[in-house]
Motif scaffolding. Structure first.
Motif, PDB file in Angstrom:
ATOM      1  N   ALA A 140     -17.654  86.409 -57.712  1.00 17.24           N
ATOM      2  CA  ALA A 140     -16.390  85.770 -57.330  1.00 17.24           C
ATOM      3  C   ALA A 140     -16.254  85.559 -55.832  1.00 17.24           C
ATOM      4  O   ALA A 140     -15.332  84.871 -55.391  1.00 17.24           O
ATOM      5  N   TYR A 141     -17.159  86.136 -55.035  1.00 14.71           N
ATOM      6  CA  TYR A 141     -16.979  86.119 -53.589  1.00 14.71           C
ATOM      7  C   TYR A 141     -18.180  85.511 -52.879  1.00 14.71           C
ATOM      8  O   TYR A 141     -19.319  85.622 -53.334  1.00 14.71           O
ATOM      9  N   ASP A 142     -17.897  84.893 -51.737  1.00 11.96           N
ATOM     10  CA  ASP A 142     -18.958  84.308 -50.914  1.00 11.96           C
ATOM     11  C   ASP A 142     -19.536  85.321 -49.936  1.00 11.96           C
ATOM     12  O   ASP A 142     -20.663  85.153 -49.457  1.00 11.96           O
ATOM     13  N   GLY A 143     -18.772  86.333 -49.605  1.00  7.09           N
ATOM     14  CA  GLY A 143     -19.235  87.345 -48.666  1.00  7.09           C
ATOM     15  C   GLY A 143     -18.470  88.637 -48.861  1.00  7.09           C
ATOM     16  O   GLY A 143     -17.384  88.653 -49.464  1.00  7.09           O
ATOM     17  N   TYR A 144     -19.022  89.731 -48.330  1.00  4.71           N
ATOM     18  CA  TYR A 144     -18.441  91.057 -48.528  1.00  4.71           C
ATOM     19  C   TYR A 144     -18.340  91.797 -47.192  1.00  4.71           C
ATOM     20  O   TYR A 144     -19.261  91.757 -46.379  1.00  4.71           O
ATOM     21  N   ILE A 145     -17.222  92.485 -47.012  1.00  7.76           N
ATOM     22  CA  ILE A 145     -17.007  93.346 -45.850  1.00  7.76           C
ATOM     23  C   ILE A 145     -16.752  94.746 -46.394  1.00  7.76           C
ATOM     24  O   ILE A 145     -15.799  94.954 -47.145  1.00  7.76           O
ATOM     25  N   ILE A 146     -17.597  95.687 -46.032  1.00  9.30           N
ATOM     26  CA  ILE A 146     -17.543  97.020 -46.643  1.00  9.30           C
ATOM     27  C   ILE A 146     -17.443  98.107 -45.577  1.00  9.30           C
ATOM     28  O   ILE A 146     -18.231  98.142 -44.633  1.00  9.30           O
ATOM     29  N   ALA A 147     -16.469  99.000 -45.749  1.00  5.96           N
ATOM     30  CA  ALA A 147     -16.371 100.235 -44.962  1.00  5.96           C
ATOM     31  C   ALA A 147     -16.777 101.364 -45.881  1.00  5.96           C
ATOM     32  O   ALA A 147     -15.987 101.820 -46.716  1.00  5.96           O
ATOM     33  N   PRO A 148     -18.007 101.834 -45.799  1.00  6.32           N
ATOM     34  CA  PRO A 148     -18.528 102.765 -46.808  1.00  6.32           C
ATOM     35  C   PRO A 148     -18.054 104.198 -46.630  1.00  6.32           C
ATOM     36  O   PRO A 148     -17.989 104.718 -45.519  1.00  6.32           O
ATOM     37  N   LEU A 149     -17.737 104.835 -47.743  1.00  9.95           N
ATOM     38  CA  LEU A 149     -17.489 106.271 -47.714  1.00  9.95           C
ATOM     39  C   LEU A 149     -18.806 107.029 -47.600  1.00  9.95           C
ATOM     40  O   LEU A 149     -18.879 108.077 -46.955  1.00  9.95           O
ATOM     41  N   GLN A 150     -19.830 106.506 -48.251  1.00  7.48           N
ATOM     42  CA  GLN A 150     -21.178 107.093 -48.187  1.00  7.48           C
ATOM     43  C   GLN A 150     -22.150 105.962 -47.852  1.00  7.48           C
ATOM     44  O   GLN A 150     -22.521 105.169 -48.719  1.00  7.48           O
ATOM     45  N   ALA A 151     -22.537 105.898 -46.602  1.00 10.85           N
ATOM     46  CA  ALA A 151     -23.351 104.778 -46.133  1.00 10.85           C
ATOM     47  C   ALA A 151     -24.693 104.694 -46.856  1.00 10.85           C
ATOM     48  O   ALA A 151     -25.167 103.594 -47.169  1.00 10.85           O
ATOM     49  N   ASP A 152     -25.310 105.843 -47.118  1.00 12.93           N
ATOM     50  CA  ASP A 152     -26.605 105.838 -47.803  1.00 12.93           C
ATOM     51  C   ASP A 152     -26.480 105.272 -49.219  1.00 12.93           C
ATOM     52  O   ASP A 152     -27.326 104.493 -49.671  1.00 12.93           O
ATOM     53  N   LEU A 153     -25.419 105.650 -49.908  1.00 13.08           N
ATOM     54  CA  LEU A 153     -25.196 105.139 -51.256  1.00 13.08           C
ATOM     55  C   LEU A 153     -24.900 103.635 -51.212  1.00 13.08           C
ATOM     56  O   LEU A 153     -25.416 102.871 -52.029  1.00 13.08           O
ATOM     57  N   ALA A 154     -24.087 103.228 -50.242  1.00 13.56           N
ATOM     58  CA  ALA A 154     -23.759 101.809 -50.118  1.00 13.56           C
ATOM     59  C   ALA A 154     -25.022 100.980 -49.893  1.00 13.56           C
ATOM     60  O   ALA A 154     -25.162  99.875 -50.440  1.00 13.56           O
ATOM     61  N   ALA A 155     -25.950 101.513 -49.100  1.00 18.82           N
ATOM     62  CA  ALA A 155     -27.207 100.803 -48.849  1.00 18.82           C
ATOM     63  C   ALA A 155     -27.975 100.574 -50.148  1.00 18.82           C
ATOM     64  O   ALA A 155     -28.577  99.508 -50.346  1.00 18.82           O
ATOM     65  N   LYS A 156     -27.943 101.550 -51.032  1.00 12.67           N
ATOM     66  CA  LYS A 156     -28.625 101.397 -52.325  1.00 12.67           C
ATOM     67  C   LYS A 156     -27.899 100.397 -53.217  1.00 12.67           C
ATOM     68  O   LYS A 156     -28.527  99.605 -53.921  1.00 12.67           O
TER      69      LYS A 156
END
Length: 288
Positions: A56-72
């Motif tokens: 549904a989205y063209d782009g994503y902006i993420i503030a991760p709680l767990q950066a390592d998990l977000a990377a995966k």
């Protein structure tokens, strides 16, 4: 835009900044969401997975709680992704928008030592009530505080760092423990955010040994400014989370338009005390 949470004042300014940008640019649709707290890891994970797979989205902006998990979770994604507030080390990240957390905290630590000297402390020891252990932003601020305090002539008590999950009620427990361990008082109590700094200051209120303690927060929120003006929290490291949100969306629009952006888009910081808290307060009131 997937945030760490929408439950705190700091993140509400991020939401307000994003919504204001969207209102000013009706051709751009921005959905803002966040977890219920900064330890609701599964909740944010579900948000990221659902939205990445929605199409549904063209782009994503993420503030991760767990950066390592977000990377995966973002591995293999081809649509542009921006990390905001906390860096995500992944090739899918086009840029990071946020503060140099370590440098800003270092400035705060340096300023706190000077304030402690001005308050009459001869021996300047500092204890940090930190946020979520292992969180990238939390650890960067912790390191910055330590560098600033030690380099300015104070002593950062590394072995006595407390972790309060970035919430006020746990900071109260931490501060009660500090008072029991140090009945003689501590020159500086630095916290990972303003909620915890205010909670610590309230807990120590009325204790003669802590009457000149410098209580350091981070974010310089509305409640922090009011606390400083009321003689509770002493100082805070402030920056515009409202502006950070707008800069992140503006950067995403540039990316989607095919423009080149740098690896980092930085947000500036300032030291806020009772001397400039009123001015900061008026600015924050204009946001929400």
């Amino acid at each position: 835009m997937i945030l760490k949470t929408t439950a705190s004042e700091y993140w509400q300014y991020v939401v307000a900044g994003a919504n204001a940008y969207a209102k000013a640019h009706p051709n751009i649709k921005v959905d803002v969401k966040g977890a219920s707290s900064e330890t609701a890891y599964d909740e944010q994970q579900n948000m990221i997975e659902t939205d990445l797979n929605s199409g549904a989205y063209d782009g994503y902006i993420i503030a991760p709680l767990q950066a390592d998990l977000a990377a995966k979770l973002i591995a293999g994604q081809t649509k542009p992704i921006i990390a905001i507030d906390t860096k995500i080390e992944a090739p899918e990240i086009v840029t990071f928008v946020g503060l140099d957390q370590e440098e800003a905290a270092k400035q705060g630590g340096t300023a706190a030592v000077q304030m402690a000297k001005d308050a009459g402390w001869d021996t300047i020891k500092a204890i940090c009530i930190s946020g979520v252990q292992g969180d990238g932003t939390c650890m960067a601020r912790l390191k910055g505080y330590q560098e600033g305090i030690d380099e300015a002539g104070g002593e950062f008590l590394t072995d006595e760092v407390q972790y309060a999950d970035a919430v006020a009620d746990k900071a109260v427990n931490c501060m009660e423990g500090i008072i029991q361990t140090h009945p003689e008082g501590v020159a500086i109590i630095c916290a990972n955010n303003d909620d915890m700094a205010q909670a610590a200051a309230r807990t120590a209120a009325g204790n003669e040994a802590y009457k000149n303690t410098v209580f350091v927060g981070f974010d310089a929120t509305k409640s922090a400014c009011e606390s400083m003006l009321n003689g509770q929290e002493t100082m805070s490291v402030g920056y515009s989370s409202y502006g950070m949100a707008q800069k992140a969306i503006e950067t995403m629009v540039k990316i989607l338009d095919g423009q080149k952006v740098g690896e980092t888009v930085t947000v500036g910081s300032e030291i806020v005390t009772k001397d400039n808290a009123e001015q900061r307060l008026e600015t924050l009131k204009s946001y929400v």
